[in-house]
Motif scaffolding. Structure first.
Motif, short mmCIF file in Angstrom:
data_model
loop_
_atom_site.label_atom_id
_atom_site.label_comp_id
_atom_site.label_asym_id
_atom_site.label_seq_id
_atom_site.Cartn_x
_atom_site.Cartn_y
_atom_site.Cartn_z
N THR A 98 0.81 -1.22 0.00
CA THR A 98 0.00 0.00 0.00
C THR A 98 0.85 1.26 0.00
OG1 THR A 98 -0.20 -0.14 2.41
CG2 THR A 98 -1.99 -1.09 1.09
N SER A 99 2.07 1.20 0.55
CA SER A 99 2.91 2.40 0.56
C SER A 99 4.36 2.07 0.82
CB SER A 99 2.41 3.39 1.62
OG SER A 99 2.59 2.84 2.92
N LEU A 100 5.21 3.05 0.50
CA LEU A 100 6.64 3.01 0.80
C LEU A 100 6.93 4.20 1.70
CD1 LEU A 100 8.13 2.45 -2.78
CD2 LEU A 100 7.59 0.72 -1.07
N SER A 101 7.87 4.06 2.64
CA SER A 101 8.21 5.17 3.53
C SER A 101 8.87 6.31 2.77
CB SER A 101 9.11 4.70 4.67
OG SER A 101 10.33 4.17 4.15
N GLY A 117 1.94 -2.98 3.87
CA GLY A 117 0.90 -3.67 3.12
C GLY A 117 0.26 -4.75 3.97
N THR A 118 -0.17 -5.82 3.32
CA THR A 118 -0.79 -6.94 4.03
C THR A 118 -0.18 -8.26 3.53
OG1 THR A 118 -2.57 -7.15 2.39
CG2 THR A 118 -3.00 -5.73 4.30
N SER A 160 2.99 -9.13 -6.00
CA SER A 160 2.01 -8.17 -5.48
C SER A 160 1.94 -7.02 -6.46
CB SER A 160 2.44 -7.64 -4.11
OG SER A 160 3.57 -6.80 -4.23
N ALA A 161 0.86 -6.24 -6.38
CA ALA A 161 0.82 -5.01 -7.17
C ALA A 161 1.87 -4.11 -6.53
CB ALA A 161 -0.56 -4.39 -7.10
N GLY A 162 2.77 -3.60 -7.32
CA GLY A 162 3.88 -2.82 -6.78
C GLY A 162 3.52 -1.37 -6.53
N VAL A 163 4.45 -0.70 -5.88
CA VAL A 163 4.36 0.72 -5.62
C VAL A 163 5.59 1.33 -6.27
CG1 VAL A 163 4.34 2.50 -3.83
CG2 VAL A 163 3.13 0.33 -3.46
#
Length: 173
Positions: A98-101, A117-118, A160-163
């Motif tokens: 869901t996100s990257l720092s 993410g999960t 996974s769907a990437g960010v």
């Protein structure tokens, strides 16, 4: 002369001793090797209530394609001589990011990036585009990775769907 009769030797009841690997994705499709004894004349292989596709090798091993499933299921083998004991197989749901720092870093890599993410606890690799990163799984919702060297913008992809992550040229490059 009297005719000779061949003794009929019954096949051994199957017994399974290991599943390699003992877990896989909920989508199934991964190769699983079942080791044991009495694994000839196989009629079926079950992962819970689902039937798996298999190929007999010697009587001590089966190559199986795991069917789709969820949670923990019992795996057993049925031959003409009976049904084996059961071993557990765990289905893992796919990871999501869901996100990257941080969403950018130097082209030389080396910066720490927290992925959120999960279903991350079973992660076996983290990639920034085509490059593998070293990483530590912190929890089922967090991984800390070290960005490898690279250029440009990575695109989402893989399991996974990437960010997206953008490499920034260092001053003077």
């Amino acid at each position: 002369m009297s005719p000779t009769t061949a003794a009929v030797v019954p096949l051994a009841t199957p017994a399974i001793s290991s599943l390699t690997p003992s877990s896989g994705p909920t989508s199934g499709g991964n190769d699983v090797v079942i080791a044991g004894t009495g694994l000839s004349a196989v009629l079926s292989v079950h992962f819970g209530s689902s039937t798996a596709t298999f190929a007999e090798v010697p009587s001590t091993r089966l190559n199986v394609i795991a069917p789709p499933g969820s949670g923990t299921v019992s795996v057993n083998v049925t031959t003409v001589s009976g049904t084996s004991n059961s071993l557990s197989y765990i289905y893992f749901p796919p990871p999501t990011l869901t996100s990257l720092s941080v969403t950018s870093g130097p082209s030389s890599g080396g910066n720490s990036v927290t992925l959120t993410g999960t279903n991350l606890s079973a992660a076996t690799s983290v990639r920034f585009g085509p490059s593998s990163a070293t990483f530590t799984v912190v929890s089922s919702t967090q991984i800390i990775a070290t960005a490898p060297p690279g250029t440009g913008t990575t695109t989402p992809g893989g399991t996974s769907a990437g960010v997206g992550y953008t490499y920034v040229a260092s001053p003077g490059s």
